[in-house]
Design a protein around this motif. Structure first.
Motif, PDB file in Angstrom:
ATOM      1  N   LYS A   1       3.641   1.907  12.235  1.00  4.93           N
ATOM      2  CA  LYS A   1       2.182   1.747  12.238  1.00  4.93           C
ATOM      3  C   LYS A   1       1.623   1.818  10.818  1.00  4.93           C
ATOM      4  O   LYS A   1       0.706   1.077  10.465  1.00  4.93           O
ATOM      5  N   GLU A   2       2.176   2.722   9.999  1.00  3.55           N
ATOM      6  CA  GLU A   2       1.720   2.840   8.620  1.00  3.55           C
ATOM      7  C   GLU A   2       2.069   1.582   7.825  1.00  3.55           C
ATOM      8  O   GLU A   2       1.248   1.084   7.050  1.00  3.55           O
ATOM      9  N   ILE A   3       3.262   1.058   8.043  1.00  4.12           N
ATOM     10  CA  ILE A   3       3.685  -0.161   7.336  1.00  4.12           C
ATOM     11  C   ILE A   3       2.791  -1.329   7.725  1.00  4.12           C
ATOM     12  O   ILE A   3       2.349  -2.103   6.872  1.00  4.12           O
ATOM     13  N   ASP A   4       2.490  -1.469   9.024  1.00  3.38           N
ATOM     14  CA  ASP A   4       1.616  -2.546   9.478  1.00  3.38           C
ATOM     15  C   ASP A   4       0.227  -2.439   8.855  1.00  3.38           C
ATOM     16  O   ASP A   4      -0.384  -3.441   8.469  1.00  3.38           O
ATOM     17  N   LYS A   5      -0.268  -1.212   8.731  1.00  2.00           N
ATOM     18  CA  LYS A   5      -1.565  -0.999   8.106  1.00  2.00           C
ATOM     19  C   LYS A   5      -1.513  -1.392   6.630  1.00  2.00           C
ATOM     20  O   LYS A   5      -2.443  -2.015   6.108  1.00  2.00           O
ATOM     21  N   LEU A   6      -0.427  -1.037   5.950  1.00  2.96           N
ATOM     22  CA  LEU A   6      -0.271  -1.383   4.531  1.00  2.96           C
ATOM     23  C   LEU A   6      -0.177  -2.888   4.328  1.00  2.96           C
ATOM     24  O   LEU A   6      -0.673  -3.410   3.332  1.00  2.96           O
ATOM     25  N   ILE A   7       0.461  -3.585   5.265  1.00  4.03           N
ATOM     26  CA  ILE A   7       0.557  -5.042   5.165  1.00  4.03           C
ATOM     27  C   ILE A   7      -0.843  -5.643   5.159  1.00  4.03           C
ATOM     28  O   ILE A   7      -1.165  -6.510   4.345  1.00  4.03           O
ATOM     29  N   GLY A   8      -1.699  -5.165   6.064  1.00  5.59           N
ATOM     30  CA  GLY A   8      -3.070  -5.676   6.122  1.00  5.59           C
ATOM     31  C   GLY A   8      -3.866  -5.364   4.869  1.00  5.59           C
ATOM     32  O   GLY A   8      -4.605  -6.206   4.363  1.00  5.59           O
ATOM     33  N   VAL A   9      -3.707  -4.176   4.339  1.00  5.57           N
ATOM     34  CA  VAL A   9      -4.487  -3.764   3.168  1.00  5.57           C
ATOM     35  C   VAL A   9      -4.041  -4.511   1.914  1.00  5.57           C
ATOM     36  O   VAL A   9      -4.877  -4.957   1.122  1.00  5.57           O
ATOM     37  N   THR A  10      -2.738  -4.648   1.716  1.00  6.12           N
ATOM     38  CA  THR A  10      -2.247  -5.255   0.467  1.00  6.12           C
ATOM     39  C   THR A  10      -2.474  -6.760   0.410  1.00  6.12           C
ATOM     40  O   THR A  10      -2.379  -7.340  -0.663  1.00  6.12           O
ATOM     41  N   GLN A  11      -2.764  -7.387   1.550  1.00  2.00           N
ATOM     42  CA  GLN A  11      -3.049  -8.820   1.516  1.00  2.00           C
ATOM     43  C   GLN A  11      -4.457  -9.094   1.001  1.00  2.00           C
ATOM     44  O   GLN A  11      -4.773 -10.211   0.635  1.00  2.00           O
ATOM     45  N   GLN A  12      -5.292  -8.064   0.945  1.00  2.00           N
ATOM     46  CA  GLN A  12      -6.631  -8.225   0.396  1.00  2.00           C
ATOM     47  C   GLN A  12      -6.553  -8.305  -1.126  1.00  2.00           C
ATOM     48  O   GLN A  12      -5.684  -7.694  -1.747  1.00  2.00           O
ATOM     49  N   GLN A  13      -7.458  -9.052  -1.701  1.00  2.00           N
ATOM     50  CA  GLN A  13      -7.486  -9.244  -3.149  1.00  2.00           C
ATOM     51  C   GLN A  13      -7.837  -7.937  -3.862  1.00  2.00           C
ATOM     52  O   GLN A  13      -8.770  -7.249  -3.482  1.00  2.00           O
ATOM     53  N   GLY A  14      -7.070  -7.574  -4.884  1.00  2.39           N
ATOM     54  CA  GLY A  14      -7.388  -6.433  -5.727  1.00  2.39           C
ATOM     55  C   GLY A  14      -6.797  -5.105  -5.287  1.00  2.39           C
ATOM     56  O   GLY A  14      -7.049  -4.096  -5.918  1.00  2.39           O
ATOM     57  N   TYR A  15      -6.015  -5.077  -4.218  1.00  4.97           N
ATOM     58  CA  TYR A  15      -5.411  -3.833  -3.747  1.00  4.97           C
ATOM     59  C   TYR A  15      -3.936  -3.790  -4.108  1.00  4.97           C
ATOM     60  O   TYR A  15      -3.251  -4.818  -4.103  1.00  4.97           O
ATOM     61  N   ALA A  16      -3.448  -2.594  -4.414  1.00  5.76           N
ATOM     62  CA  ALA A  16      -2.046  -2.412  -4.774  1.00  5.76           C
ATOM     63  C   ALA A  16      -1.543  -1.090  -4.205  1.00  5.76           C
ATOM     64  O   ALA A  16      -2.319  -0.178  -3.930  1.00  5.76           O
ATOM     65  N   LEU A  17      -0.229  -0.994  -4.047  1.00  6.70           N
ATOM     66  CA  LEU A  17       0.403   0.249  -3.618  1.00  6.70           C
ATOM     67  C   LEU A  17       0.944   0.938  -4.860  1.00  6.70           C
ATOM     68  O   LEU A  17       1.805   0.397  -5.551  1.00  6.70           O
ATOM     69  N   VAL A  18       0.422   2.122  -5.133  1.00  4.20           N
ATOM     70  CA  VAL A  18       0.752   2.827  -6.366  1.00  4.20           C
ATOM     71  C   VAL A  18       1.408   4.159  -6.028  1.00  4.20           C
ATOM     72  O   VAL A  18       0.827   4.967  -5.295  1.00  4.20           O
ATOM     73  N   PRO A  19       2.610   4.429  -6.545  1.00  4.72           N
ATOM     74  CA  PRO A  19       3.203   5.754  -6.349  1.00  4.72           C
ATOM     75  C   PRO A  19       2.464   6.789  -7.203  1.00  4.72           C
ATOM     76  O   PRO A  19       2.250   6.571  -8.385  1.00  4.72           O
ATOM     77  N   LEU A  20       2.052   7.891  -6.581  1.00  5.89           N
ATOM     78  CA  LEU A  20       1.267   8.907  -7.277  1.00  5.89           C
ATOM     79  C   LEU A  20       2.105  10.114  -7.691  1.00  5.89           C
ATOM     80  O   LEU A  20       1.948  10.626  -8.792  1.00  5.89           O
ATOM     81  N   LYS A  21       2.974  10.582  -6.799  1.00  7.73           N
ATOM     82  CA  LYS A  21       3.785  11.766  -7.073  1.00  7.73           C
ATOM     83  C   LYS A  21       5.152  11.622  -6.429  1.00  7.73           C
ATOM     84  O   LYS A  21       5.283  10.974  -5.394  1.00  7.73           O
ATOM     85  N   ILE A  22       6.127  12.282  -7.028  1.00  6.09           N
ATOM     86  CA  ILE A  22       7.436  12.466  -6.398  1.00  6.09           C
ATOM     87  C   ILE A  22       7.659  13.962  -6.313  1.00  6.09           C
ATOM     88  O   ILE A  22       7.439  14.684  -7.286  1.00  6.09           O
ATOM     89  N   TYR A  23       8.059  14.427  -5.147  1.00  2.00           N
ATOM     90  CA  TYR A  23       8.245  15.854  -4.940  1.00  2.00           C
ATOM     91  C   TYR A  23       9.341  16.088  -3.910  1.00  2.00           C
ATOM     92  O   TYR A  23       9.777  15.167  -3.215  1.00  2.00           O
ATOM     93  N   ILE A  24       9.811  17.340  -3.855  1.00  2.00           N
ATOM     94  CA  ILE A  24      10.820  17.748  -2.881  1.00  2.00           C
ATOM     95  C   ILE A  24      10.100  18.522  -1.786  1.00  2.00           C
ATOM     96  O   ILE A  24       9.365  19.464  -2.067  1.00  2.00           O
ATOM     97  N   LYS A  25      10.311  18.116  -0.537  1.00  2.00           N
ATOM     98  CA  LYS A  25       9.696  18.788   0.608  1.00  2.00           C
ATOM     99  C   LYS A  25      10.779  19.012   1.659  1.00  2.00           C
ATOM    100  O   LYS A  25      11.402  18.052   2.118  1.00  2.00           O
ATOM    101  N   ASN A  26      11.007  20.263   1.995  1.00  2.00           N
ATOM    102  CA  ASN A  26      12.046  20.647   2.964  1.00  2.00           C
ATOM    103  C   ASN A  26      13.413  20.074   2.590  1.00  2.00           C
ATOM    104  O   ASN A  26      14.192  19.666   3.454  1.00  2.00           O
ATOM    105  N   GLY A  27      13.702  20.005   1.313  1.00  2.00           N
ATOM    106  CA  GLY A  27      15.006  19.523   0.858  1.00  2.00           C
ATOM    107  C   GLY A  27      15.105  18.018   0.706  1.00  2.00           C
ATOM    108  O   GLY A  27      16.143  17.510   0.298  1.00  2.00           O
ATOM    109  N   TYR A  28      14.061  17.281   1.035  1.00  2.00           N
ATOM    110  CA  TYR A  28      14.088  15.828   0.947  1.00  2.00           C
ATOM    111  C   TYR A  28      13.159  15.338  -0.158  1.00  2.00           C
ATOM    112  O   TYR A  28      12.073  15.884  -0.349  1.00  2.00           O
ATOM    113  N   ALA A  29      13.564  14.286  -0.850  1.00  2.00           N
ATOM    114  CA  ALA A  29      12.714  13.682  -1.880  1.00  2.00           C
ATOM    115  C   ALA A  29      11.659  12.826  -1.192  1.00  2.00           C
ATOM    116  O   ALA A  29      11.978  12.001  -0.334  1.00  2.00           O
ATOM    117  N   LYS A  30      10.408  13.050  -1.552  1.00  2.00           N
ATOM    118  CA  LYS A  30       9.295  12.304  -0.970  1.00  2.00           C
ATOM    119  C   LYS A  30       8.467  11.694  -2.089  1.00  2.00           C
ATOM    120  O   LYS A  30       8.449  12.186  -3.214  1.00  2.00           O
TER     121      LYS A  30
END
Length: 153
Positions: A89-118
């Motif tokens: 559902k999140e991916i489908d929402k991102l597909i709709g948003v990124t097809q609009q002019q002027g929008y981009a997906l930007v990584p903000l932070k990398i962190y470890i949560k419960n032993g996993y890289a997020k």
């Protein structure tokens, strides 16, 4: 922002300067071999990276994870494209948003949560030059006010 962010290992400070961040999503990163060891050591650079939706998958492009020193010949390529783990559902929402002019997906932070890289992905709308200048003015005025208050005390 999601609650309970773990230890922040890398942060993209330039993202808030270049984009208006409207929404954020948390995603897991598919890693190979020694990449998690390098991430835990803090040897990751998120500055020039971006995300893209490609064939129904979200991919993180140009994320630099340095090779692990104690690794062997099976070490990873530092800037390879990495797949992100998100709900459909999140991916489908991102597909709709990124097809609009002027929008981009930007990584903000990398962190470890419960032993996993997020990674915290933000949906950003690009700022114009005058918006960036206005932000710098606001930041400088706030600094001046704080300095004046501090000098008064």
């Amino acid at each position: 922002m999601p609650k309970g962010l773990g230890k922040t290992l890398a942060q993209n400070k330039k993202a808030s300067h270049d984009y208006f961040i409207e929404e954020t999503y948390e995603a897991g990163i598919v890693l190979q071999g020694t990449e998690i060891k390098s991430i835990r050591a803090g040897r990751v650079n998120i500055k020039d990276s971006h995300a893209r939706v490609d064939k129904g998958e979200v991919k993180l492009i140009n994320l630099h994870i340095s090779t692990y020193e104690q690794g062997n010949r099976f070490n990873h390529d530092p800037t390879r494209t990495r797949k992100l783990l998100m709900h459909r559902k999140e991916i489908d929402k991102l597909i709709g948003v990124t097809q609009q002019q002027g929008y981009a997906l930007v990584p903000l932070k990398i962190y470890i949560k419960n032993g996993y890289a997020k990674v915290l992905i933000g949906v950003g709308r690009g700022k114009k030059k005058y918006d960036k200048r206005e932000d710098l003015k606001q930041k400088q005025m706030k600094r001046d006010i704080d300095r004046a208050i501090k000098d008064r005390e």
